[in-house]
Design an enzyme around this catalytic site. Structure first.
Site, PDB file in Angstrom:
ATOM      1  N   ARG A 139     -13.694  68.762 -46.949  1.00  0.00           N
ATOM      2  CA  ARG A 139     -12.641  69.110 -45.987  1.00  0.00           C
ATOM      3  C   ARG A 139     -11.918  67.869 -45.477  1.00  0.00           C
ATOM      4  NH1 ARG A 139     -16.350  73.000 -46.428  1.00  0.00           N
ATOM      5  NH2 ARG A 139     -15.960  75.139 -45.724  1.00  0.00           N
TER       6      ARG A 139
ATOM      7  N   SER B  66     -18.980  84.288 -46.182  1.00  0.00           N
ATOM      8  CA  SER B  66     -18.778  83.110 -47.029  1.00  0.00           C
ATOM      9  C   SER B  66     -17.782  82.167 -46.387  1.00  0.00           C
ATOM     10  CB  SER B  66     -18.267  83.548 -48.408  1.00  0.00           C
ATOM     11  OG  SER B  66     -17.597  82.477 -49.045  1.00  0.00           O
TER      12      SER B  66
ATOM     13  N   SER C 180     -19.890  69.736 -47.397  1.00  0.00           N
ATOM     14  CA  SER C 180     -18.811  70.589 -46.881  1.00  0.00           C
ATOM     15  C   SER C 180     -17.809  69.775 -46.068  1.00  0.00           C
ATOM     16  CB  SER C 180     -19.392  71.694 -45.991  1.00  0.00           C
ATOM     17  OG  SER C 180     -20.237  72.526 -46.735  1.00  0.00           O
TER      18      SER C 180
ATOM     19  N   ARG D 115     -29.519  72.042 -56.788  1.00  0.00           N
ATOM     20  CA  ARG D 115     -30.500  72.408 -55.757  1.00  0.00           C
ATOM     21  C   ARG D 115     -31.798  72.963 -56.349  1.00  0.00           C
ATOM     22  NH1 ARG D 115     -27.513  71.118 -51.400  1.00  0.00           N
ATOM     23  NH2 ARG D 115     -25.382  71.895 -51.332  1.00  0.00           N
TER      24      ARG D 115
ATOM     25  N   ASP E 135     -27.894  77.531 -48.598  1.00  0.00           N
ATOM     26  CA  ASP E 135     -28.189  76.549 -49.652  1.00  0.00           C
ATOM     27  C   ASP E 135     -29.629  76.040 -49.596  1.00  0.00           C
ATOM     28  OD1 ASP E 135     -25.620  76.770 -50.612  1.00  0.00           O
ATOM     29  OD2 ASP E 135     -24.870  75.023 -49.516  1.00  0.00           O
TER      30      ASP E 135
HETATM   31  C1  S3P Z   1     -19.793  75.989 -48.594  1.00  0.00           C
HETATM   32  C2  S3P Z   1     -20.094  77.294 -48.347  1.00  0.00           C
HETATM   33  C3  S3P Z   1     -21.238  77.988 -48.963  1.00  0.00           C
HETATM   34  C4  S3P Z   1     -22.252  77.009 -49.546  1.00  0.00           C
HETATM   35  C5  S3P Z   1     -21.596  75.923 -50.341  1.00  0.00           C
HETATM   36  C6  S3P Z   1     -20.620  75.134 -49.470  1.00  0.00           C
HETATM   37  C7  S3P Z   1     -18.602  75.396 -47.942  1.00  0.00           C
HETATM   38  O1  S3P Z   1     -20.752  78.806 -50.011  1.00  0.00           O
HETATM   39  O2  S3P Z   1     -23.163  77.708 -50.367  1.00  0.00           O
HETATM   40  O3  S3P Z   1     -22.558  75.023 -50.868  1.00  0.00           O
HETATM   41  O4  S3P Z   1     -18.460  74.156 -47.964  1.00  0.00           O
HETATM   42  O5  S3P Z   1     -17.790  76.155 -47.398  1.00  0.00           O
HETATM   43  P1  S3P Z   1     -20.254  80.316 -49.775  1.00  0.00           P
HETATM   44  O6  S3P Z   1     -19.064  80.276 -48.909  1.00  0.00           O
HETATM   45  O7  S3P Z   1     -19.937  80.816 -51.150  1.00  0.00           O
HETATM   46  O8  S3P Z   1     -21.425  81.021 -49.155  1.00  0.00           O
END
Ligand code: S3P
Length: 427
Positions: free
Chosen positions: A24, A164, A20, A384, A311
């Site tokens: 970003r 989310s 993540s 995963r 996750d």
């Molecule tokens: C993520 C948010 C999550 C996660 C994904 C990465 C992110 O998804 O499952 O692996 O980087 O913002 P969701 O926002 O769909 O829950």
């Protein structure tokens, strides 16, 4: 990939950078004024998809040795129209976050990803972006490919239908281009990496509980990013160390952002012997973590905890299969719309190993403690699921096979090497 029952995992390892945060760092680095040096970047296929999309929009990005990436920011209004459709591969994060950014650009663009991405819900992004004034369409207004044309965006207040971080971030990123503040209200706190990084780049972001407001900035100012090790990758070894007898595993510099550390809390509640030490802060909180073999017991996992470990639920289901008693996972219907239907995948594969698991509408019930046997495990093209079943295989009797093991490259290209380093001996 064949994996044998393990007699013990030992050692100290570093797992790759947080997925993540890596995504970003490129996205916000591209929109900043100045140069961003990123260390610890995750060279997984998903993050490389993000790099590819921004390169196609004219951003110079150098990928160095040793997980270093340099992003030459073009400023909030410096992206250029790509000459072809953007391709986001298997990455939901790239697809959803970039949609928010693209909604604010002065050029038209279309984007899509692989077969899995074309099945994942995008209506959740289209709806709020349209409320902001975006000109965005998708297949049946629900799926990729998405087409986005220039328009003027205005700030909105939007209550998310699901917790989310991808959806929250898409709206906040579109909010950078709006004519006033944009507020997002979450049903429960989800990962806050976007908010943290925006603040680090000088953008005003206010958070009061589950209510987050972004104020459109004049500019973002580049700031270097040290990506912590991904707790979602560390989770595989936390569970492996706990369920394989005679194990002691240390993982260095793991990101323990409170919106992400639910897996540690749950494993400790299950009785896992986990110690956190060397706590420090480098934009994101990090620490070293040691896990030792433990006698686990079942727990209930639901509510506001779910977004903090979304996750990690597949590998927590593996932990539950080796725990005494019942584990109930609820409020986790989002798992059905990840890279695969992760509820169905884990119920099917754990059952194949001999576990007593029942699928429910929003999770599963695992009656743990039965001896499990090795099998040939399917991976559903989901990184995963592949790594979770590899961990399961270490604690099953006999030999297992992980089908289509190469899929781990999405988030953890060296996963099987780390396993070998710990003595897990995949062949
Ligand atoms: C993520 C948010 C999550 C996660 C994904 C990465 C992110 O998804 O499952 O692996 O980087 O913002 P969701 O926002 O769909 O829950």
């Amino acid at each position: 990939m064949k994996i044998h029952s393990s007699t013990g995992l030992h050692g100290c390892v570093t797992v790759p950078g947080d997925k993540s945060v890596s995504h970003r760092s490129v996205m916000l680095g591209a929109l900043a004024d100045g140069v961003t040096h990123v260390t610890g970047f995750l060279m997984g296929e998903d993050c490389l998809s993000t790099i590819d999309c921004f390169r196609k929009m004219g951003v110079a990005i150098e990928v160095g040795v040793d997980h270093d990436v340099t992003v030459h920011g073009v400023g909030l209004h410096g992206l250029r129209e790509p000459s072809e459709r953007l391709y986001t591969g298997n990455s939901g994060t790239t697809t959803r976050l970039i949609s928010g950014i693209l909604a604010g650009q002065a050029f038209p663009v279309s984007l899509t990803g692989d077969a899995s991405i074309e099945k994942r819900p995008m209506g959740r992004v289209i709806t709020p972006l349209r409320q902001m004034g975006a000109d965005i369409t998708g297949v049946d207004d629900k799926f990729c490919p998405l087409s986005i044309r220039p328009s003027r965006l205005h700030g909105i207040e939007y209550t998310l239908p699901v917790a989310s971080a991808q959806l929250k971030s898409a709206i906040l990123l579109a909010g950078l281009y709006a004519d006033g503040p944009t507020t997002v209200i979450e049903p429960a706190p989800s990962r806050d990496h976007t908010e943290r990084m925006l603040r680090q780049l000088g953008c005003r972001v206010e958070a009061e509980g589950c209510r987050i407001t972004v104020y459109p900035p004049e500019k973002l100012t580049a700031s270097d990013v040290a990506v912590p090790a991904d707790i979602s990758s560390a989770a595989f070894f936390l569970v492996a160390g706990a369920i394989v007898p005679n194990s002691e595993v240390t993982i260095r510099s793991v990101g323990v952002n409170p919106t992400r550390d639910g897996v540690i809390e749950v494993l400790q509640n299950m009785g896992a012997d986990i110690t956190l030490f060397n706590r420090r802060d480098d934009g994101e909180p990090v620490c070293d973590v040691t896990v030792r073999s433990s006698r686990l017991h079942g727990v209930e996992i639901g509510g506001a905890l779910i977004p903090r470990l979304i996750d990690e639920l597949p590998v927590l289901a593996v932990a539950a299969a080796f725990a005494e008693g019942e584990t109930i996972i609820r409020d986790a219907a989002e798992l059905k719309v990840k890279e695969s239907n992760r509820i169905l995948a884990m119920v099917t594969e754990l059952t194949r190993a001999g576990a007593d698991v029942t699928e429910t509408a929003d999770g599963m019930i695992i009656r743990g403690g039965k001896p499990l046997r090795g099998a040939s495990f399917e991976t559903y093209n989901d990184h995963r699921i592949a790594m979770s079943m590899a961990v399961c295989a270490l604690a099953c009797a006999g030999e297992s096979e992980i089908q289509n093991d190469a899929v781990v490259a999405i988030s953890y290209p060296d996963f099987f090497d780390t396993l070998r380093q710990l003595g897990g001996e995949p062949v």
